[in-house]
Design an enzyme around this catalytic site. Structure first.
Site: not given
Ligand code: NAD
Length: 346
Positions: A78, A178
Site C-alpha cells: 500500500k 463506491n
Molecule cells: P467512499 O468514500 O466512496 O464511501 C464511503 C461512504 O461512507 C461515503 O458515502 C461517506 O459519506 C460515508 N460515511 C462516512 N462517514 C460515515 C458515517 N459516520 N456513517 C455512515 N456513512 C458514512 O469509500 P468506498 O470506496 O465505498 O469504500 C468504503 C470502505 O470500503 C472503506 O473502508 C474502504 O477502505 C473499503 N474498501 C473499498 C474498496 C473499493 O473498491 N472502493 C475496496 C476494498 C475496501
C-alpha cells in the site's frame, strides 16, 4: 519503527520526499512470498506522518491477506501520499511517485484508491510499468468490490441462515459510497430489504428512490432490526460500544479493518453473530486486477470475483465444524500459505 503496533514483519517500508513536486509518500510492502505486492495509493491530508504510516502498515497487511485467502499469486502493499487530492495533485507529483515505484523494481504494483484515480496511474506510467489498470478495459465501470461483498453475503446467508435466496433478507448498509451504493443495487435486485445510512444525504436519497431503502440517522444504524450488517464506510466500527447493540446474525461488508481489535471477533461470536473476515468479503479489487491479466472481459471478471462466495462458504462451514471463528481459521490459513511459499522459495 519495529515497535510500531501495526508493524507486522513488513518486508520494506519506503519513506520518500520529492522537494520539487512537494511529494511526501510512504510505500509499505508487507509480504511478497506469494507474488509482487499489489495495493492502492491513498492520497489524504493526514494530520501527521504517524497517521499516514499507520494506514500504510495496516492496509498493506490487509492486501496480503486478501490475495492469500483467495489463492492469488500476489502479495500485499500500500502507498500513502500526504496531501489534499483536491489541491495538491500535479503531473510532477505523479511522475515523482512513479519513479519511486519503479525504484522498487516490480516488488510493488500501484493501484488507485481513495484520493487517486485511473488518470493518475496513467501519468505514473510515463515512469513505471508497475501499475494497475494497464488493459484497455480496466476503466470499465464494474463495481467489483460490491459484487464480491454480495457473493459473500449470499454464501453467509446460506451457511448461517439456511437461505438460498436473499428475498426478504434484512440488510443494513452503513455508508453509500463506491462500495455501499452498488451493493444496495445488487441486494435490491435480489429482493433484500434495505436499511441504510450515510452522512451525505445525496446517496441516501438515491438508495431511497432507486432501491426502496429505509434511511436512518448514521448513529442509529447499529440499533436497527436486521439479519445482516454490511459496514461499507470506515474501519473499527465493531467495538465494545456497537457489538452489544447489533441484532444481526451476520456481519459482512466492504470496509477495511472493521474490528477495532482482534478480540472483537470473539465478542461477535459470543453474541452468536457470524463475522465474515473483511479481507475476504472485500477482495474483489485484487481479484479483478489478477483476472484482467488473464481475460478482462466483464463477464470473466465478475465470474472470477464470484469465487469470494465459494471461498466464504467453504471457510464458514469449516469454521463452524471446528467450533472456531471464521477469522481465526482464515488468519491461520493465510499464515500457513505465506510460510509454505517462503519455504518453497528457499
Ligand atoms: P467512499 O468514500 O466512496 O464511501 C464511503 C461512504 O461512507 C461515503 O458515502 C461517506 O459519506 C460515508 N460515511 C462516512 N462517514 C460515515 C458515517 N459516520 N456513517 C455512515 N456513512 C458514512 O469509500 P468506498 O470506496 O465505498 O469504500 C468504503 C470502505 O470500503 C472503506 O473502508 C474502504 O477502505 C473499503 N474498501 C473499498 C474498496 C473499493 O473498491 N472502493 C475496496 C476494498 C475496501
Amino acid at each position: 519503527m519495529f515497535d510500531h503496533p501495526e508493524f507486522d514483519g513488513h518486508e520494506t517500508i519506503v519513506f520518500s520526499r520529492d522537494e520539487a513536486s512537494g511529494l511526501t509518500a510512504i510505500i509499505a510492502v508487507h509480504n511478497t512470498a506469494l507474488g509482487p505486492a499489489f495495493g492502492g495509493c491513498r492520497m489524504w491530508p493526514y494530520p501527521d506522518e504517524g497517521a499516514a504510516l499507520t494506514d500504510a502498515l495496516r492496509l498493506s497487511r490487509g492486501m496480503t491477506y486478501k490475495a492469500a485467502i483467495c489463492d492469488l499469486p500476489l502479495g500485499g502493499g500500500k502507498s500513502v501520499i500526504i496531501g489534499d487530492p483536491e489541491r495538491h495533485k500535479t503531473p510532477a507529483l505523479w511522475h515523482a511517485m512513479g519513479r519511486i515505484v519503479e525504484g522498487l523494481g516490480g516488488r510493488y504494483i500501484i493501484a488507485d484508491d481513495v484520493g487517486t484515480t485511473l488518470g493518475d496511474l496513467a501519468v505514473m506510467r510515463a515512469e513505471t510499468t508497475h501499475t494497475a489498470a494497464t488493459t484497455a478495459a480496466a476503466s470499465q465501470p464494474l463495481a467489483v468490490t460490491a459484487y464480491g461483498v454480495l457473493c459473500a453475503i449470499q454464501a453467509a446467508a446460506r451457511c448461517v441462515l439456511g437461505r438460498d435466496k436473499l428475498a426478504g433478507l434484512r440488510v443494513a448498509v452503513q455508508g453509500l459510497g463506491n462500495v455501499g451504493l452498488p451493493l444496495c443495487g445488487y441486494l435490491h435486485a435480489r429482493g433484500a430489504e434495505l436499511t441504510v445510512c450515510d452522512i451525505d444525504p445525496g446517496p441516501v436519497a438515491i438508495a431511497q428512490q432507486d432501491f426502496s431503502a429505509r434511511a436512518v440517522p448514521p448513529e442509529t444504524i447499529y440499533d436497527q432490526p436486521m439479519d445482516v450488517f454490511a459496514p461499507c464506510a470506515f474501519g473499527a466500527i465493531l467495538n465494545d460500544d456497537t457489538i452489544p447493540r447489533l441484532a444481526a446474525r451476520i456481519v459482512c461488508g466492504g470496509a477495511n479493518n472493521q474490528l477495532l481489535s482482534p478480540a472483537h471477533d470473539g465478542a461477535l461470536a459470543a453474541r452468536g453473530i457470524t463475522y465474515v473476515p473483511d479481507y475476504l468479503a472485500n477482495a474483489g479489487g485484487v481479484i479483478d486486477f489478477h483476472q484482467e491479466s488473464i481475460d478482462d472481459a466483464p463477464d470473466a471478471v465478475l465470474a472470477a470475483v464470484a469465487r469470494i462466495g465459494i471461498v466464504t462458504e467453504e471457510y464458514l462451514g469449516r469454521a463452524a465444524a471446528a467450533r472456531e471463528t471464521p477469522q481465526t481459521l482464515t488468519d491461520r490459513l493465510v499464515r500457513q500459505r505465506l510460510a509454505a511459499a517462503r519455504l518453497a522459495a528457499v
